[in-house]
Design a protein around this motif. Structure first.
Motif, PDB file in Angstrom:
ATOM      1  N   PHE A  75     -15.516  19.922 -26.980  1.00 56.68           N
ATOM      2  CA  PHE A  75     -15.731  18.913 -28.018  1.00 56.68           C
ATOM      3  C   PHE A  75     -14.600  17.887 -27.939  1.00 56.68           C
ATOM      4  CE2 PHE A  75     -18.543  22.091 -29.590  1.00 56.68           C
ATOM      5  CZ  PHE A  75     -19.459  21.427 -30.416  1.00 56.68           C
ATOM      6  N   PRO A  76     -14.811  16.694 -28.473  1.00 56.46           N
ATOM      7  CA  PRO A  76     -13.731  15.710 -28.457  1.00 56.46           C
ATOM      8  C   PRO A  76     -12.508  16.224 -29.215  1.00 56.46           C
ATOM      9  CG  PRO A  76     -15.734  14.783 -29.408  1.00 56.46           C
ATOM     10  CD  PRO A  76     -16.028  16.206 -29.113  1.00 56.46           C
TER      11      PRO A  76
ATOM     12  N   ALA B 171     -22.467  15.269 -26.967  1.00 59.81           N
ATOM     13  CA  ALA B 171     -23.232  15.631 -25.773  1.00 59.81           C
ATOM     14  C   ALA B 171     -22.361  16.602 -24.993  1.00 59.81           C
ATOM     15  CB  ALA B 171     -23.526  14.393 -24.952  1.00 59.81           C
ATOM     16  N   LEU B 172     -22.697  17.862 -25.071  1.00 59.19           N
ATOM     17  CA  LEU B 172     -21.879  18.871 -24.383  1.00 59.19           C
ATOM     18  C   LEU B 172     -22.370  19.035 -22.953  1.00 59.19           C
ATOM     19  CD1 LEU B 172     -21.659  21.618 -27.158  1.00 59.19           C
ATOM     20  CD2 LEU B 172     -20.028  19.790 -26.665  1.00 59.19           C
ATOM     21  N   PRO B 173     -21.462  19.141 -22.008  1.00 59.78           N
ATOM     22  CA  PRO B 173     -21.880  19.277 -20.615  1.00 59.78           C
ATOM     23  C   PRO B 173     -22.585  20.606 -20.380  1.00 59.78           C
ATOM     24  CG  PRO B 173     -19.519  19.654 -20.842  1.00 59.78           C
ATOM     25  CD  PRO B 173     -20.007  19.186 -22.177  1.00 59.78           C
TER      26      PRO B 173
ATOM     27  N   ALA C  49     -19.562  11.817 -25.833  1.00 60.05           N
ATOM     28  CA  ALA C  49     -19.579  12.519 -24.553  1.00 60.05           C
ATOM     29  C   ALA C  49     -18.207  12.418 -23.899  1.00 60.05           C
ATOM     30  CB  ALA C  49     -20.628  11.896 -23.658  1.00 60.05           C
ATOM     31  N   ARG C  50     -17.849  13.460 -23.185  1.00 57.91           N
ATOM     32  CA  ARG C  50     -16.563  13.452 -22.497  1.00 57.91           C
ATOM     33  C   ARG C  50     -16.811  13.255 -21.011  1.00 57.91           C
ATOM     34  NH1 ARG C  50     -12.376  15.700 -24.486  1.00 57.91           N
ATOM     35  NH2 ARG C  50     -12.005  17.059 -22.726  1.00 57.91           N
TER      36      ARG C  50
ATOM     37  N   VAL D  92     -26.408  19.799 -14.601  1.00 53.97           N
ATOM     38  CA  VAL D  92     -26.674  18.364 -14.638  1.00 53.97           C
ATOM     39  C   VAL D  92     -27.257  18.043 -16.009  1.00 53.97           C
ATOM     40  CG1 VAL D  92     -28.007  16.467 -13.615  1.00 53.97           C
ATOM     41  CG2 VAL D  92     -27.114  18.316 -12.171  1.00 53.97           C
ATOM     42  N   GLY D  93     -26.614  17.154 -16.706  1.00 54.10           N
ATOM     43  CA  GLY D  93     -27.119  16.768 -18.012  1.00 54.10           C
ATOM     44  C   GLY D  93     -26.280  17.335 -19.143  1.00 54.10           C
ATOM     45  N   THR D  94     -26.795  17.169 -20.331  1.00 56.10           N
ATOM     46  CA  THR D  94     -26.023  17.548 -21.511  1.00 56.10           C
ATOM     47  C   THR D  94     -26.912  18.221 -22.554  1.00 56.10           C
ATOM     48  OG1 THR D  94     -26.443  15.389 -22.476  1.00 56.10           O
ATOM     49  CG2 THR D  94     -24.345  15.660 -21.303  1.00 56.10           C
TER      50      THR D  94
END
Ligand code: TNX
Length: 570
Positions: A133-134, A149-151, A23-24, A40-42
């Motif tokens: 993505f990272p 975990a994408l926003p 996650a970022r 809100v969330g991913t």
């Protein structure tokens, strides 16, 4: 849900910081999307997921760009026949408000949805997705494995300007083919869409010509600084190589705009074909402005006109862009009326093959700009023409920091990242921005082109795309994570002050997300061999006398320091 406009608000999605995995902590997209509404969330993508992708028939060619991201992430993908069953949905959808390049990207708890009215818009949606993505997915050697975990978010985005350019100068310092490809890859990530490529200038000519073969046979044998290619090297691009580059760029929605600078800055062409200038014309290898001029009047004027017409015809078999750059800058030693007539004629020879001209601002100042042509404004200050390239904000050969070696300073002692971002625009005719990397002083190796280009070219992308450029702090905050992306892509960027750069050590590899697409053309121009020959050429900074435009015209001795010799291969 709060709506964040592109005034540059830096959006923290605090919850992500606690999510672990990959996650970022923040959403950092450069250039800043027009509207980004965080949710809100991913959306979770598991390491052992098989990511189903649905695309409609019109969106076929967007698919490989998405697959590429997951390939890097070592997560398998598959084609899904219906949208509801897919994790990623890509569709073509008319939407006049999005223009030719806009898109929508939505990430919900279950799906990533891309819609756009064009393939270009879809491509840009993928570039935004890629930045969620990272950074390590950019490293094609190692990549990174999920989970991700994408926003959750909704993006509606389109560019401020249609022309978002980068100019590079493989004339003064020949640039091996792989660097061109790599530069195109990097441009694409930041939604830049024009690569202005200098083909001819005083110090050389860099493209194979079958009609006028001396152009490459004689015209490519020097660099600014007087070096010559080592045995087995050539310092020009073949037509087939250039066609492949044009196609590669076009897949990435980038048009290549070739420049033949005329009637000044042309000592190499004049040397190759004497009828163009005078019998005594020599290739100028110092960094000064060549003083020879193409014949605008007299017995050889007709030869010059035919020559130019033939050359454009040949170039039209290579460069598919509908605009070509015709030069026109710094033409001392020519009467004003002759300059005007020459410039008009060159535009007409281009029009005859269905192309439009872009000309440096002297052409407009001389009252010689045809209605269909664009002015590229390079002088200090802001601009009044179509393309803003003012040296005050956009000349990347100017130093990052005053006094940096192998950089220029005639326009401004230092051009910081903030200086580029703060470019002042004026004029109602503006169609875009372009940064230039002239290379009299800036060597390709060791990494000087990278250092001068990045991160400043990302700021150019931002001011060309984002709706406004009035939030420098927001921009600098979004730049911090870009350093990890640069590092993974092998970009040897300059650590501009004012950014809390994320990446410490730079990745020495030359590799990035899209380099698998490199066509199988032997890079026999020698990216590996004989680098020391390319490395020399730093000019002495001492200037003697200046022309009316503030440019040095007296010969200044060249310094060829052993310390510039390049040891490493790439
Ligand atoms: C001006 S910009 C030039 C180039 C030089 C550059 C160096 C322009 C149209 N002409 O020929 O390379 O300055 O900064």
């Amino acid at each position: 849900m709060t709506r964040y406009r592109s005034s540059g608000v830096f959006i923290f999605v605090a919850a992500l910081a606690f999510l672990g995995g990959n996650a970022r902590a923040a959403i950092s997209i450069v250039p800043q999307p027009t509207t980004l509404t965080p949710g809100v969330g991913t959306l979770a993508i598991g390491a052992s997921d098989n990511v189903g992708i649905y695309r409609d028939a019109e969106s076929d060619s967007t698919l490989p760009w998405i697959e590429k991201i997951f390939k890097q992430a070592k997560i398998p993908t598959s084609h899904v026949m219906s949208a509801p069953a897919a994790k990623i949905v890509v569709t073509m959808k008319a939407d006049a408000a999005l223009g030719a390049e806009g898109y929508k990207l939505s990430i919900t708890a279950t799906q990533i949805v891309i819609t756009a009215p064009t393939l270009t818009g879809q491509f840009y949606a993928v570039q935004s997705l890629r930045q969620l993505f990272p950074a390590s997915i950019e490293d094609s050697a190692s990549g990174v494995k999920g989970p991700f975990a994408l926003p959750l978010l909704e993006i509606t985005d389109k560019p401020r300007f249609e022309y978002r350019g980068s100019m590079i100068d493989p004339v003064r310092k020949f640039c091996p083919l792989p660097y061109l490809y790599q530069h195109i890859d990097r441009m694409a990530l930041y939604k830049l869409n024009r690569l202005h490529l200098l083909i001819s200038n005083d110090q050389g000519y860099r493209l194979e010509s079958k009609v006028y073969p001396l152009l490459h046979q004689l015209g490519s044998t020097t660099n600014c600084g007087g070096q010559h290619p080592a045995a087995g090297e050539r310092w020009y691009y073949t037509q087939d190589e250039m066609r492949a580059v044009v196609q590669y760029a076009s897949h990435r929605k980038i048009k290549i705009i070739p420049e033949i600078d005329m009637p000044g800055h042309c000592t190499a062409m004049n040397f190759c074909y004497k009828q163009l200038g005078t019998p005594n014309d020599k290739i100028q290898t110092s960094e000064d402005v060549g003083l020879s001029i193409m014949n605008a009047t007299g017995p050889n004027a007709a030869y010059v006109n035919t020559f130019i017409g033939q050359l454009w015809r040949e170039m039209a078999t290579i460069f598919t862009s509908d605009q070509y750059q015709i030069g026109g800058d710094e033409c001392v030693n020519i009467a004003a009326a002759d300059f005007k007539n020459f410039a008009l004629r060159v535009q007409d020879t281009l029009a005859a093959i269905g192309k439009k001209a872009i000309a440096w601002d002297e052409v407009g100042a001389a009252g010689a700009l045809r209605a269909s042509s664009w002015s590229q404004d390079w002088h200090a200050g802001s601009s009044a023409g179509q393309i803003m390239s003012s040296c005050t904000y956009l000349y990347l050969d100017m130093a990052n920091k005053a006094g940096d070696p192998s950089t220029n300073n005639w326009c401004i002692p230092e051009l910081t990242l903030q200086g580029v971002y703060g470019a002042k625009f004026s004029g109602t005719t503006l169609r875009g921005v372009e940064a230039t990397l002239f290379s009299e002083r800036v060597n390709v190796y060791p990494d000087y082109w990278d250092r001068q280009t990045w991160p400043r070219q990302s700021a150019v992308a931002e001011i060309g795309w984002a709706a406004a450029n009035n939030d420098v702090n927001g921009f600098l905050a979004r730049m911090a994570p870009q350093s990890s992306r640069y590092a993974a892509m092998g970009v040897k960027y300059y650590n501009s002050p004012g950014v809390a750069w994320e990446a410490g050590a730079l990745n020495p590899k030359m590799t990035n997300l899209y380099d698998h697409f490199l066509p199988a053309i032997s890079p026999d121009v020698g990216i590996v061999a004989k680098k020391s020959k390319l490395g020399n050429g730093a000019a002495k900074d001492g200037r003697k006398s200046f022309n009316t435009l503030g440019r040095v015209i007296s010969p200044s001795p060249m310094r060829l320091p052993a310390s510039v010799e390049v040891k490493k291969a790439q």
